[in-house]
Design a protein around this motif. Structure first.
Motif, mmCIF file in Angstrom:
data_model
loop_
_atom_site.group_PDB
_atom_site.id
_atom_site.type_symbol
_atom_site.label_atom_id
_atom_site.label_comp_id
_atom_site.label_asym_id
_atom_site.label_seq_id
_atom_site.Cartn_x
_atom_site.Cartn_y
_atom_site.Cartn_z
ATOM 1 N N SER A 193 -15.462 33.078 2.512
ATOM 2 C CA SER A 193 -14.236 32.434 2.973
ATOM 3 C C SER A 193 -13.589 33.118 4.168
ATOM 4 N N VAL A 194 -13.722 34.443 4.309
ATOM 5 C CA VAL A 194 -13.050 35.132 5.405
ATOM 6 C C VAL A 194 -13.712 34.835 6.746
ATOM 7 N N GLN A 241 -12.232 32.044 9.374
ATOM 8 C CA GLN A 241 -11.060 32.466 10.133
ATOM 9 C C GLN A 241 -11.457 33.352 11.322
ATOM 10 N N LEU A 242 -12.365 34.280 11.048
ATOM 11 C CA LEU A 242 -12.793 35.190 12.108
ATOM 12 C C LEU A 242 -13.578 34.453 13.183
ATOM 13 N N GLU A 273 -5.921 40.950 17.300
ATOM 14 C CA GLU A 273 -6.040 39.776 16.425
ATOM 15 C C GLU A 273 -7.361 39.793 15.669
ATOM 16 N N ARG A 276 -7.239 42.293 12.877
ATOM 17 C CA ARG A 276 -6.468 41.828 11.710
ATOM 18 C C ARG A 276 -7.334 40.954 10.803
ATOM 19 N N HIS A 277 -8.142 40.091 11.394
ATOM 20 C CA HIS A 277 -9.014 39.239 10.593
ATOM 21 C C HIS A 277 -10.095 40.066 9.891
ATOM 22 N N ALA A 301 -10.014 43.147 9.064
ATOM 23 C CA ALA A 301 -9.420 44.030 8.055
ATOM 24 C C ALA A 301 -9.279 43.354 6.699
ATOM 25 N N LYS A 302 -9.342 42.025 6.648
ATOM 26 C CA LYS A 302 -9.221 41.305 5.379
ATOM 27 C C LYS A 302 -10.461 41.423 4.517
ATOM 28 N N ASP A 303 -11.569 41.852 5.109
ATOM 29 C CA ASP A 303 -12.835 41.955 4.376
ATOM 30 C C ASP A 303 -13.342 43.395 4.490
#
Length: 352
Positions: A101-102, A105-106, A119, A122-123, A125-127
Motif C-alpha cells: 500500500s505505501v 503514494q511514493l 517530500e 516523508r513517503h 519514512a512510512k515504510d
C-alpha cells in the motif's frame, strides 16, 4: 494499474536512462572497468549467446531434489493445468500478491518532476523496510562514497529520482516473486528472485550502453519472472507427488507458457508498450534455438540479461566454469563486464 503508479507512458523516451547514467557507470567501473568502446564492439556483443542451452542446466539446478523423471502420462496433466491458466482471463494474476500500500503514494510522488527530496523522504519514512533498503543501497559498492550514509535525506539525494524509481520497482516486485507458498514455490522462489534482481540489473546496464530506456529495461527484467512464479504455483496446486518433471519436452513447454504468462500479466497491468513487446519477443525465442538472432533492441537485452543472470548463479555454485569456452566471452568484452557487475551485486547482497 502499475503503469499509472510508475508514471510511465507507452511512448516515454530515454530520459530515465540518461538521468541514471552516472549510477550505471559507477557500477560497471567498480566491477570490471568501464564498458567503453561499445560503438566499435557492438556487433560482437549484440550477437553474444552461449554455445549451450543455459536453461537445460539452470532448470534442474533450480529444482534440486524437487526434480524427477516422469513418464509422459504424468507430465501431460501438469501441462494441461498450466495451459488452462494461460488461457484464463486474468492469466493467473490472482496467484500473486498485490502491490504494497505505501508504494502507490511514493510512486505518485516520483511522477512529479518538481518533487522535493524532503517530500520523498516523508513517503519513504512510512515504510521501515523501504528505509532500510534505501540506506543499504546507497552504502553499497555501487556508489563507493567512502563515508557511510545513515541519513534518509542524504540517501534520497544521493540515489536521485531514477535511482529511487528502480528501488521502488524492486520493492514492488519482491513480494510478487519471492513467494513462500506451496512446497515447490517455497523452494524455488528465493532463487528466482535473486535471478530476477540480476536480470534487472543486467537489463539496465545493457540498455544504458545501447542507448535504450534503462528504466523500461529494468522493469522488463523484473517482470519476466512473474509468469514463472505463477507457473510454479500452478504446479504446486496440480502435482500429486510434489516433484517436477525434468524432460526436455516438459521444460520447453513449461518455460514457454511461463513466458506467455509474463507477457499477459504485463498487458493486464498496462505496462509500457516497449516492455510488453520485449516480453512478447521472448515467447517465440527460447535460448536453445537460433531464433535469438531475430531479437532486437529491448527484446535482445532481456534475452541476454536472462542468460547472464542464470549463468551468474550457475558459476557462483560451480555448476558452470567462468572459463568455459562455450560461454563465448572472447568476442563480447562488454557482456563480460556486465557479467562481472553481477558478481558485485552478489557481494553487496551477502554483506547486507
Amino acid at each position: 494499474m502499475l503503469k499509472r503508479l510508475f508514471g510511465l507512458a507507452a511512448d516515454s523516451g530515454s530520459a530515465a536512462g540518461n538521468d541514471h547514467a552516472q549510477h550505471a557507470g559507477s557500477l560497471t567501473t567498480g566491477a570490471a572497468g568501464k564498458m567503453d568502446g561499445l560503438a566499435e564492439e557492438a556487433p560482437n556483443d549484440l550477437n553474444w549467446k552461449p554455445a549451450f542451452d543455459v536453461d537445460a542446466r539452470f532448470f534442474p539446478w533450480l529444482l534440486g531434489d524437487y526434480g524427477k523423471s516422469f513418464g509422459h502420462d504424468l507430465e501431460k496433466p501438469l501441462l494441461m493445468a498450466l495451459e488452462k491458466v494461460c488461457r484464463s482471463e486474468f492469466a493467473g494474476s490472482s496467484l500473486i500478491p498485490r502491490v504494497p500500500s505505501v508504494l502507490p503514494q511514493l510512486l505518485k510522488s516520483l511522477r512529479n518532476e518538481n518533487v522535493s527530496g524532503d517530500e520523498l523522504a516523508r513517503h519513504i519514512a512510512k515504510d521501515v523496510s523501504l528505509v532500510a533498503e534505501l540506506i543499504a543501497e546507497v552504502n553499497s559498492s555501487y556508489y563507493s562514497t567512502g563515508d557511510k550514509i545513515s541519513s534518509l535525506d542524504n540517501a534520497v539525494r544521493l540515489l536521485g529520482i531514477n535511482g529511487l524509481r528502480m528501488l521502488v520497482a524492486r520493492s514492488a516486485f519482491r513480494p510478487l516473486i519471492q513467494l513462500q507458498s506451496g512446497h515447490l514455490t517455497k523452494q524455488v522462489a528465493p532463487v528466482i528472485w535473486q535471478q530476477s534482481e540480476y536480470c534487472a540489473l543486467a537489463c539496465r546496464l545493457l540498455a544504458q550502453e545501447r542507448g535504450l530506456d534503462s528504466f523500461h529495461a529494468y522493469l522488463a527484467g523484473l517482470l519476466q519472472n512473474v509468469g514463472l512464479i505463477i507457473a510454479f504455483r500452478t504446479m504446486d496446486q496440480s502435482m500429486q507427488y510434489q516433484r517436477m518433471p525434468l524432460s526436455t519436452e516438459f521444460r520447453l513447454s513449461f518455460l514457454h507458457m511461463a513466458q506467455s504468462l509474463s507477457f499477459r500479466v504485463a498487458q493486464q497491468w498496462d505496462f509500457p508498450d516497449t516492455v510488453t513487446a520485449a516480453l512478447q519477443a521472448q515467447i517465440n525465442s527460447d535460448s536453445s534455438t537460433p531464433s535469438q538472432q531475430k531479437l532486437q533492441d529491448l527484446g535482445l537485452v532481456v534475452r541476454q540479461a536472462s542468460e547472464l543472470s542464470k549463468l551468474r548463479l550457475l558459476v557462483n555454485d560451480d555448476i558452470v566454469s567462468q572459463q568455459d569456452k562455450e560461454l563465448q566471452w572472447a568476442a563480447a568484452s562488454n557482456i563480460q563486464s556486465c557479467f562481472a557487475a553481477l558478481q558485485l551485486q552478489q557481494r553487496d547482497n551477502q554483506s547486507a
